[in-house]
Design a protein around this motif. Sequence first.
Motif, mmCIF file in Angstrom:
data_model
loop_
_atom_site.group_PDB
_atom_site.id
_atom_site.type_symbol
_atom_site.label_atom_id
_atom_site.label_comp_id
_atom_site.label_asym_id
_atom_site.label_seq_id
_atom_site.Cartn_x
_atom_site.Cartn_y
_atom_site.Cartn_z
ATOM 1 N N ALA A 1 -15.794 6.037 -17.220
ATOM 2 C CA ALA A 1 -15.815 7.492 -17.359
ATOM 3 C C ALA A 1 -14.582 8.034 -16.655
ATOM 4 O O ALA A 1 -14.358 7.751 -15.482
ATOM 5 C CB ALA A 1 -17.077 8.069 -16.744
ATOM 6 N N ASP A 2 -13.780 8.788 -17.361
ATOM 7 C CA ASP A 2 -12.568 9.360 -16.790
ATOM 8 C C ASP A 2 -12.929 10.634 -16.033
ATOM 9 O O ASP A 2 -13.054 11.703 -16.634
ATOM 10 C CB ASP A 2 -11.553 9.655 -17.895
ATOM 11 C CG ASP A 2 -10.246 10.192 -17.358
ATOM 12 O OD1 ASP A 2 -10.078 10.263 -16.118
ATOM 13 O OD2 ASP A 2 -9.383 10.553 -18.181
ATOM 14 N N GLY B 1 -13.099 18.771 -16.244
ATOM 15 C CA GLY B 1 -14.550 18.807 -16.089
ATOM 16 C C GLY B 1 -15.170 17.483 -15.682
ATOM 17 O O GLY B 1 -16.370 17.424 -15.408
ATOM 18 N N GLY B 2 -14.377 16.417 -15.608
ATOM 19 C CA GLY B 2 -14.914 15.099 -15.284
ATOM 20 C C GLY B 2 -15.453 14.993 -13.871
ATOM 21 O O GLY B 2 -16.506 14.403 -13.649
ATOM 22 N N PHE B 3 -14.750 15.566 -12.915
ATOM 23 C CA PHE B 3 -15.214 15.472 -11.537
ATOM 24 C C PHE B 3 -16.462 16.321 -11.326
ATOM 25 O O PHE B 3 -17.385 15.927 -10.604
ATOM 26 C CB PHE B 3 -14.114 15.855 -10.550
ATOM 27 C CG PHE B 3 -14.349 15.286 -9.177
ATOM 28 C CD1 PHE B 3 -14.011 13.970 -8.895
ATOM 29 C CD2 PHE B 3 -14.927 16.042 -8.174
ATOM 30 C CE1 PHE B 3 -14.249 13.417 -7.637
ATOM 31 C CE2 PHE B 3 -15.157 15.509 -6.916
ATOM 32 C CZ PHE B 3 -14.822 14.193 -6.650
ATOM 33 N N GLU B 4 -16.501 17.479 -11.985
ATOM 34 C CA GLU B 4 -17.695 18.313 -11.920
ATOM 35 C C GLU B 4 -18.887 17.573 -12.530
ATOM 36 O O GLU B 4 -20.020 17.705 -12.057
ATOM 37 C CB GLU B 4 -17.456 19.640 -12.629
ATOM 38 C CG GLU B 4 -16.504 20.570 -11.885
ATOM 39 C CD GLU B 4 -15.027 20.271 -12.147
ATOM 40 O OE1 GLU B 4 -14.686 19.270 -12.821
ATOM 41 O OE2 GLU B 4 -14.192 21.045 -11.653
ATOM 42 N N VAL C 1 -19.719 23.600 -6.206
ATOM 43 C CA VAL C 1 -20.209 22.986 -7.455
ATOM 44 C C VAL C 1 -21.478 22.196 -7.162
ATOM 45 O O VAL C 1 -22.470 22.282 -7.907
ATOM 46 C CB VAL C 1 -19.132 22.090 -8.104
ATOM 47 C CG1 VAL C 1 -19.699 21.275 -9.259
ATOM 48 C CG2 VAL C 1 -17.960 22.938 -8.576
ATOM 49 N N TYR C 2 -21.470 21.424 -6.082
ATOM 50 C CA TYR C 2 -22.652 20.648 -5.707
ATOM 51 C C TYR C 2 -23.851 21.569 -5.479
ATOM 52 O O TYR C 2 -24.949 21.324 -5.981
ATOM 53 C CB TYR C 2 -22.362 19.832 -4.445
ATOM 54 C CG TYR C 2 -23.567 19.088 -3.913
ATOM 55 C CD1 TYR C 2 -23.958 17.875 -4.460
ATOM 56 C CD2 TYR C 2 -24.315 19.603 -2.860
ATOM 57 C CE1 TYR C 2 -25.061 17.187 -3.977
ATOM 58 C CE2 TYR C 2 -25.427 18.928 -2.370
ATOM 59 C CZ TYR C 2 -25.796 17.725 -2.934
ATOM 60 O OH TYR C 2 -26.891 17.057 -2.457
ATOM 61 N N ARG C 3 -23.661 22.638 -4.734
ATOM 62 C CA ARG C 3 -24.757 23.557 -4.430
ATOM 63 C C ARG C 3 -25.304 24.193 -5.706
ATOM 64 O O ARG C 3 -26.518 24.285 -5.896
ATOM 65 C CB ARG C 3 -24.308 24.632 -3.440
ATOM 66 C CG ARG C 3 -25.465 25.458 -2.879
ATOM 67 C CD ARG C 3 -25.001 26.380 -1.770
ATOM 68 N NE ARG C 3 -23.997 27.315 -2.189
ATOM 69 C CZ ARG C 3 -24.274 28.473 -2.799
ATOM 70 N NH1 ARG C 3 -25.488 28.825 -3.055
ATOM 71 N NH2 ARG C 3 -23.292 29.273 -3.130
ATOM 72 N N ARG C 4 -24.415 24.581 -6.606
ATOM 73 C CA ARG C 4 -24.868 25.155 -7.876
ATOM 74 C C ARG C 4 -25.678 24.129 -8.656
ATOM 75 O O ARG C 4 -26.775 24.424 -9.139
ATOM 76 C CB ARG C 4 -23.680 25.639 -8.709
ATOM 77 C CG ARG C 4 -24.109 26.211 -10.067
ATOM 78 C CD ARG C 4 -22.926 26.641 -10.921
ATOM 79 N NE ARG C 4 -21.832 25.698 -10.987
ATOM 80 C CZ ARG C 4 -21.809 24.610 -11.766
ATOM 81 N NH1 ARG C 4 -22.822 24.314 -12.538
ATOM 82 N NH2 ARG C 4 -20.750 23.824 -11.785
#
Length: 178
Positions: A9-10, A15-18, A140-143
């Motif tokens: 997975a790239d 959006g990949g890291f999200e 992003v993690y919290r969301r």
Amino acid sequence: MVDFLDAPADIDRTGGFEELIAAVATIHTAPARWPQAVADTMAPWRLATTDRPAPGWIRDAAAWRRLLQLTAAAHGEDHVPLGHLDLKADHCRRRPDGHLALIDAETLRPDVTGLPDLITLAYLAQTEGRDLSPRAVRQVYRRCINDLGAQWSDAGLMNALAAFADATGLCSLHGVEQ
């Protein structure tokens, strides 16, 4: 157990890291979706049972209790805190349906919180050419984790990170607490 996944997975694509952060949040909240038989089996690790002494590797028992109280406030006392994933780009794969999967998670443990994984995500976001600030990783993690049923406020999450550092003697949170 999962089938062998050879398609990397790239996570550097848009959006990949999200997507990786969302996968980690999904794992951290998995206990809320466990069938009752699994929940019953894992009950000894629930946060409600945290009146036990702190583990031997904890440096500050009061900070550890504060961390567990903050985690219980966000997830509920019946939450089993999963964490300690072996997060790195090489362990991100694509399932045949196109979704990201994490492999090599043999270190996953039901006796720590997901905070070490959040700290690792902040570190990974600043290495290997990625350009996501530690604060953005936390947001992003919290969301994502709140979308899956947790109730973390930003202040609560930052307080939990500080309690984790105090409890363990961790010297760097890689900026995720700022």
